[in-house]
Design a protein around this motif. Structure first.
Motif, PDB file in Angstrom:
ATOM      1  N   UNK A 238     126.627 -34.219 -19.244  1.00 19.07           N
ATOM      2  CA  UNK A 238     125.863 -33.090 -18.693  1.00 19.07           C
ATOM      3  C   UNK A 238     126.354 -32.673 -17.313  1.00 19.07           C
ATOM      4  N   UNK A 239     126.294 -31.367 -17.100  1.00 14.85           N
ATOM      5  CA  UNK A 239     126.602 -30.768 -15.804  1.00 14.85           C
ATOM      6  C   UNK A 239     125.319 -30.115 -15.297  1.00 14.85           C
ATOM      7  N   UNK A 240     124.956 -30.373 -14.057  1.00 10.93           N
ATOM      8  CA  UNK A 240     123.725 -29.845 -13.461  1.00 10.93           C
ATOM      9  C   UNK A 240     124.067 -29.050 -12.211  1.00 10.93           C
ATOM     10  N   UNK A 241     123.331 -27.961 -11.967  1.00 18.56           N
ATOM     11  CA  UNK A 241     123.482 -27.241 -10.706  1.00 18.56           C
ATOM     12  C   UNK A 241     122.107 -26.947 -10.142  1.00 18.56           C
ATOM     13  N   UNK A 242     121.970 -27.231  -8.856  1.00 18.34           N
ATOM     14  CA  UNK A 242     120.725 -26.907  -8.162  1.00 18.34           C
ATOM     15  C   UNK A 242     120.825 -25.465  -7.694  1.00 18.34           C
ATOM     16  N   UNK A 243     120.002 -24.583  -8.278  1.00 15.52           N
ATOM     17  CA  UNK A 243     120.058 -23.172  -7.890  1.00 15.52           C
ATOM     18  C   UNK A 243     118.843 -22.789  -7.031  1.00 15.52           C
ATOM     19  N   UNK A 244     118.060 -23.791  -6.607  1.00 17.61           N
ATOM     20  CA  UNK A 244     116.895 -23.515  -5.754  1.00 17.61           C
ATOM     21  C   UNK A 244     117.222 -23.711  -4.287  1.00 17.61           C
TER      22      UNK A 244
ATOM     23  N   UNK B  90     121.782 -31.448  -2.924  1.00 13.98           N
ATOM     24  CA  UNK B  90     121.451 -30.341  -2.023  1.00 13.98           C
ATOM     25  C   UNK B  90     121.342 -29.025  -2.782  1.00 13.98           C
ATOM     26  N   UNK B  91     120.626 -28.061  -2.206  1.00 13.47           N
ATOM     27  CA  UNK B  91     120.669 -26.712  -2.773  1.00 13.47           C
ATOM     28  C   UNK B  91     122.135 -26.262  -2.872  1.00 13.47           C
ATOM     29  N   UNK B  92     122.447 -25.531  -3.917  1.00 12.30           N
ATOM     30  CA  UNK B  92     123.810 -25.001  -4.118  1.00 12.30           C
ATOM     31  C   UNK B  92     124.843 -26.086  -4.396  1.00 12.30           C
ATOM     32  N   UNK B  93     124.415 -27.235  -4.920  1.00 12.80           N
ATOM     33  CA  UNK B  93     125.373 -28.282  -5.297  1.00 12.80           C
ATOM     34  C   UNK B  93     125.349 -28.467  -6.820  1.00 12.80           C
TER      35      UNK B  93
ATOM     36  N   UNK C 191     113.135 -28.198  -7.884  1.00  9.84           N
ATOM     37  CA  UNK C 191     112.756 -27.044  -8.691  1.00  9.84           C
ATOM     38  C   UNK C 191     113.975 -26.128  -8.785  1.00  9.84           C
ATOM     39  N   UNK C 192     114.152 -25.532  -9.930  1.00  7.97           N
ATOM     40  CA  UNK C 192     115.220 -24.565 -10.203  1.00  7.97           C
ATOM     41  C   UNK C 192     116.580 -25.252 -10.376  1.00  7.97           C
TER      42      UNK C 192
END
Ligand code: SIN
Ligand code: FE
Length: 294
Positions: free
Chosen positions: A153-159, A235-238, A255-256
């Motif tokens: 799995x690949x995850x991105x924090x977009x919040x 972090x956000x944007x990671x 979240x997000x």
């Protein structure tokens, strides 16, 4: 338990991949890319809204390589935008992984792409300990046995707030603790629940052990509290990458997030002896998949 930081900044790899990435990934590391941002366009920013999910769902998602959107009752216009965002994430993440892990490339099967606009630990997770991903677990799903396909799995924090995970002990240490108390599968049971439509395909002995490991770990609050673990803030944007059927993980807050799940046949692994299947087979002293599939 290990977290490796990678200095990737782009979904296009502009250099040769480092073979150490694959060794670390297959050894159960989380590859954390603090500077790899999945940027939302200005029109996508308004999807940062938990009310877009319909009540039963924790996520808005597409399956496999299809283009049908599930999990939302948003307007037709928003559904089109959400679908475009998820499809773009699927392409970006598959493209990146193909470059990072050339040996996986042709074998990788996109299994699902989801957007999770709710805070962790709410919705279904608050109602059922089995669905509570704020507890440490390896991924294994009751209705969806993988029969040995790996879950990458690949995850991105977009919040705008960190997504906080706890990462637990190694798969092998966790399995040593719980496997001795898991009964062998009952003869005929997997065929029965498959014929009743409870599982999408027949649960193998491997799936049986994986599912029980998921449940035993989540049910054991003493283990959750006392086992070796490490807290990490994404972090956000990671973005980050891991085999979630191997890494003990718990999403404590955040979240997000957008996430791509990939099914990977074991033949593509460079270090199959590190995989949950081989670890469990060594412990059981027998093969856990039918001979034709091993
Ligand atoms: C999971 O446990 O697979 C979910 C991870 C997350 O929500 O960050
Ligand atoms: Fe999980």
């Amino acid at each position: 338990m290990s977290i490796e930081r990678l200095d990737l900044q782009d979904w296009q790899l502009n250099a040769a991949p480092d073979p150490a990435w694959q060794a670390a990934l297959e050894d159960g590391a989380v590859l954390y890319c603090p500077n790899l941002c999945f940027a939302l366009s200005s029109s996508e920013q308004h999807y940062l809204d938990p009310s877009l999910t319909n009540q039963k769902r924790k996520s808005i998602y597409i399956r496999g390589d299809s283009a049908t959107l599930y999990g939302t009752d948003a307007s037709a216009n928003d559904q089109e935008g959400l679908l475009a965002m998820l499809t773009r994430y699927r392409s970006a993440s598959m493209h990146l992984l193909t470059q990072m892990f050339p040996g996986y490339g042709p074998a990788m099967r996109p299994a699902g792409t989801s957007f999770r606009p709710r805070p962790t630990g709410t919705g279904e997770a608050a109602l059922s300990w089995r669905k509570d991903d704020t507890r440490l677990h390896v991924d294994a799903f009751p209705s969806n046995p993988t029969r040995g396909l790996r879950i990458l799995r690949v995850f991105s924090n977009v919040g705008t707030s960190a997504r906080v995970w706890r990462v637990g002990e190694s798969f092998e240490d966790m399995a040593r603790r719980f496997v001795p108390n898991i009964s062998a599968p009952l003869p005929g049971f997997a065929a029965l629940i498959h014929s009743l439509g409870i599982t999408k395909r027949k649960r193998s002995a491997y799936d049986h052990y994986m599912l029980h490991l998921h449940d035993r770990a989540k049910a054991d609050l003493g283990y959750q509290r006392d086992c070796a673990q490490q807290r990490i803030e994404f972090a956000p944007a990671s973005s980050w990458i891991c085999f979630s059927d191997q890494v003990m993980h718990a999403a404590e807050s955040g979240q997000y997030m957008i996430e791509q799940t990939i099914h990977l046949p074991r033949a593509a692994l460079a270090y199959p002896e590190h995989s949950p299947l081989r670890i469990l087979e060594r412990m059981a002293g027998r093969e856990l998949l039918p001979a034709a599939e091993t």
